[in-house]
Design a protein around this motif. Sequence first.
Motif, PDB file in Angstrom:
ATOM      1  N   ASP A 605    -100.910 -35.582  80.191  1.00 48.07           N
ATOM      2  CA  ASP A 605     -99.611 -35.682  80.867  1.00 48.07           C
ATOM      3  C   ASP A 605     -98.812 -36.898  80.404  1.00 48.07           C
ATOM      4  O   ASP A 605     -97.604 -36.983  80.681  1.00 48.07           O
ATOM      5  CB  ASP A 605     -99.820 -35.761  82.384  1.00 48.07           C
ATOM      6  N   ASP A 606     -99.449 -37.839  79.715  1.00 44.91           N
ATOM      7  CA  ASP A 606     -98.742 -39.036  79.246  1.00 44.91           C
ATOM      8  C   ASP A 606     -98.199 -38.862  77.830  1.00 44.91           C
ATOM      9  O   ASP A 606     -97.487 -39.746  77.336  1.00 44.91           O
ATOM     10  CB  ASP A 606     -99.689 -40.243  79.288  1.00 44.91           C
ATOM     11  N   LEU A 607     -98.501 -37.755  77.174  1.00 42.50           N
ATOM     12  CA  LEU A 607     -98.061 -37.572  75.792  1.00 42.50           C
ATOM     13  C   LEU A 607     -96.541 -37.503  75.635  1.00 42.50           C
ATOM     14  O   LEU A 607     -96.012 -37.990  74.622  1.00 42.50           O
ATOM     15  CB  LEU A 607     -98.720 -36.330  75.190  1.00 42.50           C
ATOM     16  N   PRO A 608     -95.787 -36.908  76.565  1.00 37.17           N
ATOM     17  CA  PRO A 608     -94.325 -36.942  76.399  1.00 37.17           C
ATOM     18  C   PRO A 608     -93.764 -38.357  76.325  1.00 37.17           C
ATOM     19  O   PRO A 608     -92.792 -38.604  75.609  1.00 37.17           O
ATOM     20  CB  PRO A 608     -93.818 -36.190  77.642  1.00 37.17           C
ATOM     21  N   ARG A 609     -94.362 -39.286  77.036  1.00 36.91           N
ATOM     22  CA  ARG A 609     -93.910 -40.678  76.964  1.00 36.91           C
ATOM     23  C   ARG A 609     -94.152 -41.251  75.571  1.00 36.91           C
ATOM     24  O   ARG A 609     -93.322 -41.989  75.021  1.00 36.91           O
ATOM     25  CB  ARG A 609     -94.636 -41.506  78.028  1.00 36.91           C
ATOM     26  N   LEU A 610     -95.304 -40.910  74.977  1.00 35.37           N
ATOM     27  CA  LEU A 610     -95.586 -41.352  73.612  1.00 35.37           C
ATOM     28  C   LEU A 610     -94.623 -40.697  72.623  1.00 35.37           C
ATOM     29  O   LEU A 610     -94.156 -41.346  71.671  1.00 35.37           O
ATOM     30  CB  LEU A 610     -97.033 -41.025  73.245  1.00 35.37           C
ATOM     31  N   ALA A 611     -94.313 -39.431  72.842  1.00 33.86           N
ATOM     32  CA  ALA A 611     -93.376 -38.739  71.951  1.00 33.86           C
ATOM     33  C   ALA A 611     -92.002 -39.414  71.979  1.00 33.86           C
ATOM     34  O   ALA A 611     -91.351 -39.569  70.934  1.00 33.86           O
ATOM     35  CB  ALA A 611     -93.261 -37.270  72.356  1.00 33.86           C
ATOM     36  N   ALA A 612     -91.570 -39.839  73.160  1.00 37.50           N
ATOM     37  CA  ALA A 612     -90.281 -40.519  73.264  1.00 37.50           C
ATOM     38  C   ALA A 612     -90.317 -41.851  72.515  1.00 37.50           C
ATOM     39  O   ALA A 612     -89.290 -42.297  71.974  1.00 37.50           O
ATOM     40  CB  ALA A 612     -89.924 -40.740  74.727  1.00 37.50           C
ATOM     41  N   ARG A 613     -91.480 -42.474  72.473  1.00 39.20           N
ATOM     42  CA  ARG A 613     -91.615 -43.750  71.754  1.00 39.20           C
ATOM     43  C   ARG A 613     -91.338 -43.583  70.263  1.00 39.20           C
ATOM     44  O   ARG A 613     -90.787 -44.484  69.608  1.00 39.20           O
ATOM     45  CB  ARG A 613     -93.034 -44.303  71.977  1.00 39.20           C
ATOM     46  N   LEU A 614     -91.699 -42.440  69.698  1.00 35.78           N
ATOM     47  CA  LEU A 614     -91.494 -42.223  68.264  1.00 35.78           C
ATOM     48  C   LEU A 614     -90.016 -42.230  67.894  1.00 35.78           C
ATOM     49  O   LEU A 614     -89.650 -42.611  66.774  1.00 35.78           O
ATOM     50  CB  LEU A 614     -92.119 -40.892  67.845  1.00 35.78           C
ATOM     51  N   ASP A 615     -89.186 -41.817  68.828  1.00 34.41           N
ATOM     52  CA  ASP A 615     -87.752 -41.724  68.541  1.00 34.41           C
ATOM     53  C   ASP A 615     -86.984 -42.969  68.971  1.00 34.41           C
ATOM     54  O   ASP A 615     -85.757 -43.028  68.813  1.00 34.41           O
ATOM     55  CB  ASP A 615     -87.158 -40.503  69.265  1.00 34.41           C
ATOM     56  N   ARG A 616     -87.675 -43.956  69.490  1.00 35.51           N
ATOM     57  CA  ARG A 616     -87.014 -45.153  69.984  1.00 35.51           C
ATOM     58  C   ARG A 616     -86.581 -46.036  68.823  1.00 35.51           C
ATOM     59  O   ARG A 616     -87.294 -46.175  67.831  1.00 35.51           O
ATOM     60  CB  ARG A 616     -87.985 -45.911  70.896  1.00 35.51           C
ATOM     61  N   GLU A 617     -85.423 -46.650  68.963  1.00 34.94           N
ATOM     62  CA  GLU A 617     -84.966 -47.583  67.944  1.00 34.94           C
ATOM     63  C   GLU A 617     -85.917 -48.772  67.880  1.00 34.94           C
ATOM     64  O   GLU A 617     -86.357 -49.273  68.915  1.00 34.94           O
ATOM     65  CB  GLU A 617     -83.552 -48.072  68.261  1.00 34.94           C
ATOM     66  N   PRO A 618     -86.267 -49.234  66.684  1.00 32.82           N
ATOM     67  CA  PRO A 618     -87.191 -50.372  66.594  1.00 32.82           C
ATOM     68  C   PRO A 618     -86.578 -51.632  67.194  1.00 32.82           C
ATOM     69  O   PRO A 618     -85.369 -51.867  67.094  1.00 32.82           O
ATOM     70  CB  PRO A 618     -87.424 -50.523  65.091  1.00 32.82           C
ATOM     71  N   ASP A 619     -87.425 -52.435  67.821  1.00 32.17           N
ATOM     72  CA  ASP A 619     -86.979 -53.702  68.384  1.00 32.17           C
ATOM     73  C   ASP A 619     -86.808 -54.725  67.274  1.00 32.17           C
ATOM     74  O   ASP A 619     -87.421 -54.631  66.198  1.00 32.17           O
ATOM     75  CB  ASP A 619     -88.008 -54.214  69.400  1.00 32.17           C
ATOM     76  N   GLU A 620     -85.997 -55.744  67.540  1.00 30.17           N
ATOM     77  CA  GLU A 620     -85.782 -56.800  66.558  1.00 30.17           C
ATOM     78  C   GLU A 620     -87.107 -57.461  66.184  1.00 30.17           C
ATOM     79  O   GLU A 620     -87.444 -57.614  65.012  1.00 30.17           O
ATOM     80  CB  GLU A 620     -84.813 -57.842  67.128  1.00 30.17           C
ATOM     81  N   LEU A 621     -87.866 -57.861  67.185  1.00 29.88           N
ATOM     82  CA  LEU A 621     -89.204 -58.429  67.022  1.00 29.88           C
ATOM     83  C   LEU A 621     -90.033 -58.007  68.222  1.00 29.88           C
ATOM     84  O   LEU A 621     -89.502 -57.812  69.323  1.00 29.88           O
ATOM     85  CB  LEU A 621     -89.166 -59.961  66.974  1.00 29.88           C
TER      86      LEU A 621
END
Length: 749
Positions: A605-621
Amino acid sequence: MTSGSTRQLAGIGEDGLHLYTCPLCEAMCGLEIQVADGKVAGIRGNREDTWSAGHICPKGATLGAVHQDPDRIRQPMIKVDGEWQEVTWDAAFRRCTELLAPVIEKYGIGAVTAYTGNPLAHSFSLARYAGVLLGMSGMPMTYSPGTIDQWPKNLSSHLMYGGWWLFPVPDIQRTDLLVVMGANPAASQGSLLAAPDVMGIIDGIRKRGKVIVIDPVRTATAARADEWLPITPGTDAALLLAVVHTLFDEDLVSLGAVEPYIDGLSRMQEVAADWSPERVAEATGITAQRIRELARTLASTPRAAVYGRIGLCNQEFGSLASWLVDVVNILTAHFDAPGGLMFPRAAAWSITVQPQPGLEDGLAEFGRFRTRVRGAKEVLGQVPVSCMAEEIATPGEGQIKALITVAGNPVLSTPRGDKLDEALPQLEAMISVDLWLNETTRHADVILPGLSPLEQPHHDDLILNFAVNSFANYSPPVFHAEAGRPEEWEILIRLTGLCTGTPAEDVDVAAIDDGFFDYMAFTQGLDGAQIRANYEHGGPERVLDLTLRTGPFGDRYGENPDGLTLEKLKARPDGINYGPMVPQLPGVLGTADGKVRLAPQYLLDDLPRLAARLDREPDELVLVSRRHLRSNNSWLHNVAPLMKGRERCTLLMHRDDAGRRGVANGDVVTVTSSAGRIDVPVEVTDAIKPGVVSMPHGWGHGKPGTRMAVANDSPGVNTNVLSPPEFLDEPSGNGALNGIPVTVAAAGA
């Protein structure tokens, strides 16, 4: 088994040679301690120790300095008008009653909580009796470092195997391929993995095979490996899912001998179908081709193991990463098999590993209660430790009014510990069982000093459940404790009785101890009252004898006449080693059907949260944590021999990132997160992935009212000021101390 030692050993408190087991980490190294004129004159590794065979690290060599530390508290202290006074034990217990009893009478036991620190895991008394305080006091909610450490592993093991402390560990002594993820045994000596001289073993693996380290920092372990794969923090679960995808996609899955005991294989294949290496490559920073090669290498190597540790746990997808480490080992026939991931056999069992009432059989029934302020859900009986500060500081029904700390320093070691530092003075009562007047205990009303490590026996309890060999090693104390003082287990029992309505000074310690012993005997199908007749005294040695005798090699009180007892172990001062791990499925599983649950729905049930992470803009640091061989969280910073050398509380930063910010090696920079900001010297290096910075854990000394002269001379800064309390691994509630978005600029810019 090897024969006992023929050396002449000194008695407790006598000058001469003493054998002792180091209580500082999972390595459990055997030591030879020379005492002269009543003081430690030298410490070296015990070459005849059946477990560690002479290995020792810098920390173990300083136990004498810990024992002799002039800052160590040796007498009970109470605070009077803001000033500390040394008092007798009777007076200290009376003061505990005067403080705590009115709080309970006015607000109820729900207004009282406890925080227990990491040293409990290695303490002879505290490890065996913390359960009395936590389980019998009536406190509905307590806190521990578990939710900033290994809670995702507790969760995945509970769901997969039906045992929340049933951790499979890599059989590194017999493997030919070791993949290390988020662990640095060169500094930790092993974590949730107990093995002697881990780095020596890793060098041996390299001679016959290969070692790969996957980590955003080129740690000392990575520098000794064959290959370092720098990964983007927080994406380990995505990488492992891509490995699983490849195993299924290329028909590389093999379960080996454990196939009859695996449930959920087809479901795992369905889940992995969406997680191709190409999908995760950009986010992880590891190419699709390298991910596929890794899967193929694992599948084609007969003896291989993937080992993941705190870098996997302390991130926003800690539960998924912890689970998938085991999944990869299972799918490549490296589970419950020599050279792969195996379940240890502890010579003495631990009360800690018993199933929690209501959560037997690996049930995912969490959220049985929630915190008052944040609404954080309970998982395996714990809520995020970062909730403690707000539960103290926020007025209203259920506000925490009293706190008992046992061998812990949460002001330095928990997310936004600075907020806890501000909240603690609001308590109406605070009692600490500790050896030092540190950043947390300075707020206490009463400090009840424990014993130094060398003033008590030693035989590890919980840590044996992570050991690559089944062994037992009892150490008598090196020095006598002060005459007439209570032992640590007695202190905990008195505080337990106080919580249930009896003045601390009047608690019947023996009666509670007998009841605890009877319960432990009952869990083994024995009549505690009957077998208590075998003992003249109670306490932790009686508990140890019970757990040895009812362990896998024990005599079960005469049923197996050649079996192990504490008396037999004491006659073998170099310990008894019963050999390496053996296959144990399905016998060790706590699931009702005796099978491993490969694909628990709670984790899926936590996999959709991980999937959203893949599309997240990278942080500066992003910020990650790190350890050092000469540190042990916060408390060994007061040991002068360990504090020598160059400054260690620095921010590691890749030279490209530093150059873009006009920062040079040694400059002081300001690091800012959504939670706070700190100023720290920067250390420019190539040994870190661009876009990642790293800070060590456990610093931030120098606060007024502490009595830690050495630590306060090199205070460093507290990286947990930067840890957002709500930045969590959602399934477990574990704090995400790695992957924190930050900005860095020259100080004053």
